[in-house]
Design a protein around this motif. Structure first.
Motif, PDB file in Angstrom:
ATOM      1  N   ASP A   6       0.851  -1.193   0.000  1.00  0.00           N
ATOM      2  CA  ASP A   6       0.000   0.000   0.000  1.00  0.00           C
ATOM      3  C   ASP A   6       0.886   1.242   0.000  1.00  0.00           C
ATOM      4  OD1 ASP A   6      -2.185  -1.670   0.228  1.00  0.00           O
ATOM      5  OD2 ASP A   6      -2.607  -1.175   2.328  1.00  0.00           O
ATOM      6  N   ARG A   7       0.389   2.299  -0.647  1.00  0.00           N
ATOM      7  CA  ARG A   7       1.100   3.581  -0.613  1.00  0.00           C
ATOM      8  C   ARG A   7       0.429   4.459   0.434  1.00  0.00           C
ATOM      9  NH1 ARG A   7       1.190   6.970  -5.972  1.00  0.00           N
ATOM     10  NH2 ARG A   7      -1.003   7.166  -5.426  1.00  0.00           N
ATOM     11  N   VAL A   8       1.231   4.955   1.372  1.00  0.00           N
ATOM     12  CA  VAL A   8       0.690   5.844   2.396  1.00  0.00           C
ATOM     13  C   VAL A   8       1.124   7.273   2.099  1.00  0.00           C
ATOM     14  CG1 VAL A   8       0.491   4.089   4.197  1.00  0.00           C
ATOM     15  CG2 VAL A   8       2.627   5.329   3.954  1.00  0.00           C
ATOM     16  N   VAL A   9       0.203   8.201   2.311  1.00  0.00           N
ATOM     17  CA  VAL A   9       0.445   9.629   2.128  1.00  0.00           C
ATOM     18  C   VAL A   9       0.346  10.246   3.523  1.00  0.00           C
ATOM     19  CG1 VAL A   9      -0.368  11.730   1.011  1.00  0.00           C
ATOM     20  CG2 VAL A   9      -0.600   9.523  -0.170  1.00  0.00           C
ATOM     21  N   PHE A  10       1.393  10.968   3.927  1.00  0.00           N
ATOM     22  CA  PHE A  10       1.436  11.464   5.303  1.00  0.00           C
ATOM     23  C   PHE A  10       2.135  12.811   5.390  1.00  0.00           C
ATOM     24  CE2 PHE A  10       5.195   9.001   4.518  1.00  0.00           C
ATOM     25  CZ  PHE A  10       6.215   9.643   5.196  1.00  0.00           C
ATOM     26  N   ASP A  11       1.843  13.501   6.464  1.00  0.00           N
ATOM     27  CA  ASP A  11       2.503  14.754   6.794  1.00  0.00           C
ATOM     28  C   ASP A  11       3.402  14.473   7.991  1.00  0.00           C
ATOM     29  OD1 ASP A  11       3.095  17.407   6.462  1.00  0.00           O
ATOM     30  OD2 ASP A  11       1.251  18.163   7.362  1.00  0.00           O
ATOM     31  N   TRP A  12       4.521  15.173   8.095  1.00  0.00           N
ATOM     32  CA  TRP A  12       5.448  14.865   9.179  1.00  0.00           C
ATOM     33  C   TRP A  12       6.282  16.065   9.578  1.00  0.00           C
ATOM     34  CZ3 TRP A  12      10.952  14.557   8.878  1.00  0.00           C
ATOM     35  CH2 TRP A  12      11.477  14.848   7.610  1.00  0.00           C
ATOM     36  N   HIS A  49      11.168  -0.194   1.809  1.00  0.00           N
ATOM     37  CA  HIS A  49      12.412   0.154   2.514  1.00  0.00           C
ATOM     38  C   HIS A  49      12.975   1.493   2.049  1.00  0.00           C
ATOM     39  CE1 HIS A  49      12.141  -3.821   4.169  1.00  0.00           C
ATOM     40  NE2 HIS A  49      12.162  -4.340   2.963  1.00  0.00           N
ATOM     41  N   GLN A  50      12.094   2.403   1.631  1.00  0.00           N
ATOM     42  CA  GLN A  50      12.515   3.748   1.232  1.00  0.00           C
ATOM     43  C   GLN A  50      12.225   4.763   2.332  1.00  0.00           C
ATOM     44  OE1 GLN A  50      10.391   4.272  -2.451  1.00  0.00           O
ATOM     45  NE2 GLN A  50      11.994   3.280  -3.635  1.00  0.00           N
ATOM     46  N   MET A  51      11.842   4.249   3.489  1.00  0.00           N
ATOM     47  CA  MET A  51      11.492   5.099   4.619  1.00  0.00           C
ATOM     48  C   MET A  51      12.197   4.549   5.850  1.00  0.00           C
ATOM     49  SD  MET A  51       9.575   7.752   5.360  1.00  0.00           S
ATOM     50  CE  MET A  51       9.069   7.805   3.664  1.00  0.00           C
ATOM     51  N   VAL A  52      12.519   5.426   6.805  1.00  0.00           N
ATOM     52  CA  VAL A  52      13.081   5.004   8.077  1.00  0.00           C
ATOM     53  C   VAL A  52      12.194   3.882   8.622  1.00  0.00           C
ATOM     54  CG1 VAL A  52      13.415   5.766  10.468  1.00  0.00           C
ATOM     55  CG2 VAL A  52      14.155   7.218   8.585  1.00  0.00           C
ATOM     56  N   LEU A  53      12.800   2.745   8.962  1.00  0.00           N
ATOM     57  CA  LEU A  53      12.032   1.560   9.343  1.00  0.00           C
ATOM     58  C   LEU A  53      11.123   1.811  10.543  1.00  0.00           C
ATOM     59  CD1 LEU A  53      11.427  -1.385   8.723  1.00  0.00           C
ATOM     60  CD2 LEU A  53      13.360  -2.019  10.172  1.00  0.00           C
ATOM     61  N   GLY A  54      11.605   2.552  11.532  1.00  0.00           N
ATOM     62  CA  GLY A  54      10.784   2.848  12.710  1.00  0.00           C
ATOM     63  C   GLY A  54       9.528   3.622  12.339  1.00  0.00           C
ATOM     64  N   LEU A  55       9.649   4.537  11.387  1.00  0.00           N
ATOM     65  CA  LEU A  55       8.502   5.330  10.941  1.00  0.00           C
ATOM     66  C   LEU A  55       7.560   4.477  10.094  1.00  0.00           C
ATOM     67  CD1 LEU A  55       7.156   8.076  10.912  1.00  0.00           C
ATOM     68  CD2 LEU A  55       8.623   8.717   9.010  1.00  0.00           C
ATOM     69  N   GLU A  56       8.116   3.631   9.226  1.00  0.00           N
ATOM     70  CA  GLU A  56       7.291   2.755   8.390  1.00  0.00           C
ATOM     71  C   GLU A  56       6.459   1.816   9.265  1.00  0.00           C
ATOM     72  OE1 GLU A  56       8.108  -0.793   5.297  1.00  0.00           O
ATOM     73  OE2 GLU A  56       8.998   1.125   4.723  1.00  0.00           O
ATOM     74  N   GLN A  57       7.074   1.264  10.302  1.00  0.00           N
ATOM     75  CA  GLN A  57       6.349   0.366  11.199  1.00  0.00           C
ATOM     76  C   GLN A  57       5.231   1.109  11.927  1.00  0.00           C
ATOM     77  OE1 GLN A  57       9.426  -1.311  13.670  1.00  0.00           O
ATOM     78  NE2 GLN A  57      10.015  -2.816  12.122  1.00  0.00           N
ATOM     79  N   ALA A  58       5.472   2.347  12.329  1.00  0.00           N
ATOM     80  CA  ALA A  58       4.446   3.136  13.014  1.00  0.00           C
ATOM     81  C   ALA A  58       3.278   3.448  12.076  1.00  0.00           C
ATOM     82  CB  ALA A  58       5.054   4.425  13.552  1.00  0.00           C
ATOM     83  N   LEU A  59       3.583   3.789  10.821  1.00  0.00           N
ATOM     84  CA  LEU A  59       2.532   4.105   9.852  1.00  0.00           C
ATOM     85  C   LEU A  59       1.614   2.904   9.611  1.00  0.00           C
ATOM     86  CD1 LEU A  59       4.645   6.176   7.316  1.00  0.00           C
ATOM     87  CD2 LEU A  59       2.613   7.013   8.520  1.00  0.00           C
ATOM     88  N   LEU A 121      -1.417  10.572   9.232  1.00  0.00           N
ATOM     89  CA  LEU A 121      -1.730   9.776   8.051  1.00  0.00           C
ATOM     90  C   LEU A 121      -2.860  10.455   7.286  1.00  0.00           C
ATOM     91  CD1 LEU A 121      -1.147   7.252   6.401  1.00  0.00           C
ATOM     92  CD2 LEU A 121      -2.776   6.017   7.833  1.00  0.00           C
ATOM     93  N   ILE A 122      -2.575  10.855   6.062  1.00  0.00           N
ATOM     94  CA  ILE A 122      -3.534  11.584   5.234  1.00  0.00           C
ATOM     95  C   ILE A 122      -4.399  10.631   4.414  1.00  0.00           C
ATOM     96  CG2 ILE A 122      -3.774  13.310   3.382  1.00  0.00           C
ATOM     97  CD1 ILE A 122      -2.569  14.422   6.009  1.00  0.00           C
ATOM     98  N   ARG A 123      -3.765   9.618   3.817  1.00  0.00           N
ATOM     99  CA  ARG A 123      -4.494   8.764   2.870  1.00  0.00           C
ATOM    100  C   ARG A 123      -3.747   7.446   2.698  1.00  0.00           C
ATOM    101  NH1 ARG A 123      -4.014  11.919  -1.743  1.00  0.00           N
ATOM    102  NH2 ARG A 123      -2.684  10.459  -2.798  1.00  0.00           N
ATOM    103  N   VAL A 124      -4.476   6.388   2.357  1.00  0.00           N
ATOM    104  CA  VAL A 124      -3.879   5.102   2.011  1.00  0.00           C
ATOM    105  C   VAL A 124      -4.368   4.736   0.618  1.00  0.00           C
ATOM    106  CG1 VAL A 124      -3.668   2.660   2.586  1.00  0.00           C
ATOM    107  CG2 VAL A 124      -3.832   4.352   4.418  1.00  0.00           C
ATOM    108  N   ASP A 125      -3.434   4.566  -0.318  1.00  0.00           N
ATOM    109  CA  ASP A 125      -3.761   4.175  -1.689  1.00  0.00           C
ATOM    110  C   ASP A 125      -3.449   2.696  -1.859  1.00  0.00           C
ATOM    111  OD1 ASP A 125      -4.262   6.882  -2.091  1.00  0.00           O
ATOM    112  OD2 ASP A 125      -2.276   7.263  -2.925  1.00  0.00           O
ATOM    113  N   LYS A 126      -4.422   1.945  -2.379  1.00  0.00           N
ATOM    114  CA  LYS A 126      -4.247   0.507  -2.586  1.00  0.00           C
ATOM    115  C   LYS A 126      -3.682   0.252  -3.981  1.00  0.00           C
ATOM    116  CE  LYS A 126      -6.020  -0.841   1.362  1.00  0.00           C
ATOM    117  NZ  LYS A 126      -5.205  -1.508   2.350  1.00  0.00           N
ATOM    118  N   PRO A 127      -2.836  -0.780  -4.149  1.00  0.00           N
ATOM    119  CA  PRO A 127      -2.302  -1.098  -5.477  1.00  0.00           C
ATOM    120  C   PRO A 127      -3.428  -1.523  -6.417  1.00  0.00           C
ATOM    121  CG  PRO A 127      -1.474  -2.658  -3.812  1.00  0.00           C
ATOM    122  CD  PRO A 127      -2.333  -1.669  -3.108  1.00  0.00           C
ATOM    123  N   ASP A 128      -3.310  -1.126  -7.702  1.00  0.00           N
ATOM    124  CA  ASP A 128      -4.347  -1.481  -8.680  1.00  0.00           C
ATOM    125  C   ASP A 128      -4.023  -2.758  -9.449  1.00  0.00           C
ATOM    126  OD1 ASP A 128      -2.377  -0.748 -10.488  1.00  0.00           O
ATOM    127  OD2 ASP A 128      -3.492   0.940 -11.327  1.00  0.00           O
ATOM    128  N   GLY A 129      -2.867  -3.386  -9.151  1.00  0.00           N
ATOM    129  CA  GLY A 129      -2.486  -4.618  -9.835  1.00  0.00           C
ATOM    130  C   GLY A 129      -1.794  -4.391 -11.168  1.00  0.00           C
TER     131      GLY A 129
END
Length: 136
Positions: A6-12, A49-59, A121-129
């Motif tokens: 999933d793609r997450v859109v967030f402010d930080w 793995h393009q985000m700090v792992l601690g932040l990715e796990q929290a999201l 967390l602003i939005r969660v985009d699901k993969p379209d395949g």
């Protein structure tokens, strides 16, 4: 529920806890109109793995609209060494001074390199395949 892929859109915003709480990414400044930061949200694909792992796990444990403070200790959950521009693993500070403040802390073993992230967390985009995403 947020899943891998999933793609997450967030402010930080980010702070150096062990170095006087200095912000390395702050969300102040004018709001609305030409100054609206709506386009400045960060995005990452969970599991990429393009985000700090601690932040990715929290999201992954958040719901849309949720706000969380995340304490990330120095080490495997934080920014990797050898990426001073933070191009490989983000989130990347948007200013030169923010990047410099973050690197000063990460490169200095004499101070506490623990980081604090405030995330919304602003939005969660699901993969379209088909390699794209369906806007959440």
């Amino acid at each position: 529920e947020i899943k891998e892929g999933d793609r997450v859109v967030f402010d930080w915003s980010g702070y150096t806890i062990g170095y006087f709480g200095r912000p390395f990414q702050a969300k102040g400044g004018p709001q609305g109109g030409a100054f609206d930061k709506d386009l400045d949200y960060s995005r990452t694909v969970i599991g990429s793995h393009q985000m700090v792992l601690g932040l990715e796990q929290a999201l992954q444990g958040m719901k849309v609209g949720g706000v969380r403070q995340v304490v990330v200790p120095y080490g495997s959950l934080s920014y990797p060494t050898g990426d001073a521009s933070h191009d490989r693993v983000g989130p990347k500070p948007t200013t030169f001074s923010g990047n410099r403040a973050l690197n000063f802390v990460l490169d200095n073993p004499r101070i506490d390199r623990t980081l604090l992230f405030n995330v919304k967390l602003i939005r969660v985009d699901k993969p379209d395949g088909k390699g794209g995403f369906i806007r959440g």
